[in-house]
Design an enzyme around this catalytic site. Structure first.
Site, short mmCIF file in Angstrom:
data_model
loop_
_atom_site.label_atom_id
_atom_site.label_comp_id
_atom_site.label_asym_id
_atom_site.label_seq_id
_atom_site.Cartn_x
_atom_site.Cartn_y
_atom_site.Cartn_z
N TYR A 68 0.73 -1.21 0.06
CA TYR A 68 -0.01 0.04 0.05
C TYR A 68 0.96 1.29 0.08
CZ TYR A 68 0.59 1.04 5.01
OH TYR A 68 1.18 1.20 6.29
N CYS A 69 0.35 2.31 -0.28
CA CYS A 69 0.76 3.73 -0.21
C CYS A 69 -0.27 4.97 0.10
CB CYS A 69 1.58 3.90 -1.66
SG CYS A 69 0.29 4.31 -3.21
N ARG A 70 -0.15 6.05 -0.39
CA ARG A 70 -1.38 6.84 0.11
C ARG A 70 -2.48 6.86 -0.77
NH1 ARG A 70 -2.58 11.85 -1.93
NH2 ARG A 70 -3.73 13.35 -0.58
N GLY A 72 -2.75 4.58 -3.82
CA GLY A 72 -2.69 3.19 -4.73
C GLY A 72 -1.80 3.27 -5.84
N ILE A 97 -4.06 4.21 1.68
CA ILE A 97 -4.35 4.60 2.93
C ILE A 97 -5.44 5.42 2.94
CG2 ILE A 97 -2.64 6.51 3.26
CD1 ILE A 97 -1.93 5.17 6.28
#
Length: 111
Positions: A68-70, A72, A97
């Site tokens: 995951y990241c901020r 996608g 997230i």
């Protein structure tokens, strides 16, 4: 993978009923703002290719890697990198997230 699916998998993992690795590919300053509980490791996307040795045991284990990241986007790129280097089971958390905060844990700060 949707944020709700990730939450379900994290709950199962807490009970010893699921096995996977959760990788965060955001930058360290972003982690200071918020992070998903249960994250196993942070490797910023810009460092992933040269730090694969740190997670080689993950590949050898055959367990899934959820990234995951901020939002996608970076985690989607990370999934491509991991697949290119032989990781068989990788999943991107849709919406990152930000969507996880909306759908699962509103206590996570958005930025």
């Amino acid at each position: 993978m949707t944020p709700k699916e990730l939450k379900n998998r994290l709950d199962l993992r807490k009970d010893g009923k699921d096995l996977f690795y959760l990788l965060d590919v955001r930058n360290s300053n972003e982690v200071e703002i918020s992070t998903i509980e249960g994250t196993d490791l942070l490797i910023p996307i810009g460092e992933l290719s040269r730090r694969l040795v740190e997670i080689n045991s993950w590949k050898e284990s055959g367990k899934e890697v959820i990234v995951y990241c901020r939002s996608g986007a970076r985690s989607g790129m990370a999934c491509g990198i991991l697949k290119q280097f032989g990781f068989a089971q990788v999943h991107n958390v849709e919406g990152g997230i930000l969507l996880y905060s909306d759908e699962v844990d509103s206590s996570l700060a958005k930025y």
